[in-house]
Motif scaffolding. Structure first.
Motif, PDB file in Angstrom:
ATOM      1  N   SER A  49      36.153 -19.396  26.524  1.00 62.70           N
ATOM      2  CA  SER A  49      35.902 -20.712  26.901  1.00 62.70           C
ATOM      3  C   SER A  49      37.148 -21.772  27.563  1.00 62.70           C
ATOM      4  O   SER A  49      37.379 -22.574  28.305  1.00 62.70           O
ATOM      5  CB  SER A  49      35.079 -21.472  26.129  1.00 62.70           C
ATOM      6  N   ALA A  50      37.905 -21.542  26.641  1.00 61.50           N
ATOM      7  CA  ALA A  50      39.591 -21.870  26.800  1.00 61.50           C
ATOM      8  C   ALA A  50      40.169 -21.295  28.202  1.00 61.50           C
ATOM      9  O   ALA A  50      40.592 -22.142  28.962  1.00 61.50           O
ATOM     10  CB  ALA A  50      40.524 -21.649  25.564  1.00 61.50           C
ATOM     11  N   PHE A  51      39.800 -20.193  28.609  1.00 55.38           N
ATOM     12  CA  PHE A  51      40.208 -19.528  29.567  1.00 55.38           C
ATOM     13  C   PHE A  51      39.558 -20.324  30.993  1.00 55.38           C
ATOM     14  O   PHE A  51      40.206 -20.807  31.813  1.00 55.38           O
ATOM     15  CB  PHE A  51      39.989 -17.948  29.831  1.00 55.38           C
ATOM     16  N   TYR A  52      38.350 -20.205  30.555  1.00 54.18           N
ATOM     17  CA  TYR A  52      37.650 -21.067  31.876  1.00 54.18           C
ATOM     18  C   TYR A  52      37.873 -22.529  31.903  1.00 54.18           C
ATOM     19  O   TYR A  52      37.866 -22.914  33.182  1.00 54.18           O
ATOM     20  CB  TYR A  52      35.941 -20.975  31.756  1.00 54.18           C
ATOM     21  N   LYS A  53      38.201 -23.007  30.829  1.00 51.55           N
ATOM     22  CA  LYS A  53      38.328 -24.613  30.883  1.00 51.55           C
ATOM     23  C   LYS A  53      39.583 -24.799  31.857  1.00 51.55           C
ATOM     24  O   LYS A  53      39.750 -25.843  32.627  1.00 51.55           O
ATOM     25  CB  LYS A  53      38.620 -25.116  29.566  1.00 51.55           C
ATOM     26  N   TYR A  54      40.704 -23.947  31.774  1.00 54.63           N
ATOM     27  CA  TYR A  54      42.005 -24.234  32.313  1.00 54.63           C
ATOM     28  C   TYR A  54      42.324 -23.465  33.323  1.00 54.63           C
ATOM     29  O   TYR A  54      43.315 -23.542  34.007  1.00 54.63           O
ATOM     30  CB  TYR A  54      43.119 -24.010  31.049  1.00 54.63           C
ATOM     31  N   ARG A  55      41.527 -22.153  33.631  1.00 56.42           N
ATOM     32  CA  ARG A  55      42.043 -21.341  34.549  1.00 56.42           C
ATOM     33  C   ARG A  55      42.337 -22.015  36.041  1.00 56.42           C
ATOM     34  O   ARG A  55      43.046 -21.329  36.837  1.00 56.42           O
ATOM     35  CB  ARG A  55      40.971 -20.250  34.943  1.00 56.42           C
ATOM     36  N   ASP A  56      41.548 -22.931  36.446  1.00 54.41           N
ATOM     37  CA  ASP A  56      41.779 -23.523  37.778  1.00 54.41           C
ATOM     38  C   ASP A  56      43.016 -24.583  37.742  1.00 54.41           C
ATOM     39  O   ASP A  56      43.490 -24.752  38.859  1.00 54.41           O
ATOM     40  CB  ASP A  56      40.545 -24.158  38.339  1.00 54.41           C
TER      41      ASP A  56
END
Length: 146
Positions: A49-56
């Protein structure tokens, strides 16, 4: 009404560790070292979820060069071969020079702007810039726009 996005270039040392980990996870996915976002997140020690939160929102500056036109500013001493040596660095790196503008030298130096397509570069912008700034006759070398 939607606000326009603002962007900053910040030294990696000043960033929270999560941003560095997300950038590394993205690199691992792009290089094929891992197959899924979950695998990438696990490999760098963050939650999916942290990856998806900041990936963009996290984009290493080096990755931004792909398919981009970057304009460099240089202050060069008015000595034979200095500009030629700088241009050789672009050629070796794989950058495609689009424009070169040079002022008339005053006080022994000339301002030069070089715009280059960087998508085919075989080295990082940091490496190109370090090699350029180390040349004899290069007083200043920096990114002007891109």
């Amino acid at each position: 009404m939607m606000k326009a996005a603002k962007y900053y270039i910040v030294s990696a040392q000043a960033l929270p560790e999560i941003f560095i980990q997300v950038a590394e996870a993205k690199r691992m996915l792009q290089s094929g070292e891992v197959k899924t976002a979950g695998d990438a997140a696990k490999a760098v020690g963050i939650s999916r979820s942290a990856f998806y939160k900041y990936r963009d929102a996290v984009q290493p500056f080096n990755d931004m060069k792909t398919g981009r036109i970057i304009t460099f500013y240089a202050m060069l001493k008015n000595n034979p071969g200095v500009l030629s040596n700088v241009l050789s660095i672009f050629a070796v790196s794989g950058a495609n020079i689009l424009t070169i503008n040079q002022s008339i030298p005053t006080n022994g130096c000339a301002a030069v702007t070089i715009s280059a397509e960087t998508s085919e570069m075989e080295e990082t912008l940091e490496e190109l810039m370090a090699r350029a700034v180390s040349l004899d006759g290069v007083v200043k070398f920096e990114i002007l726009a891109g």
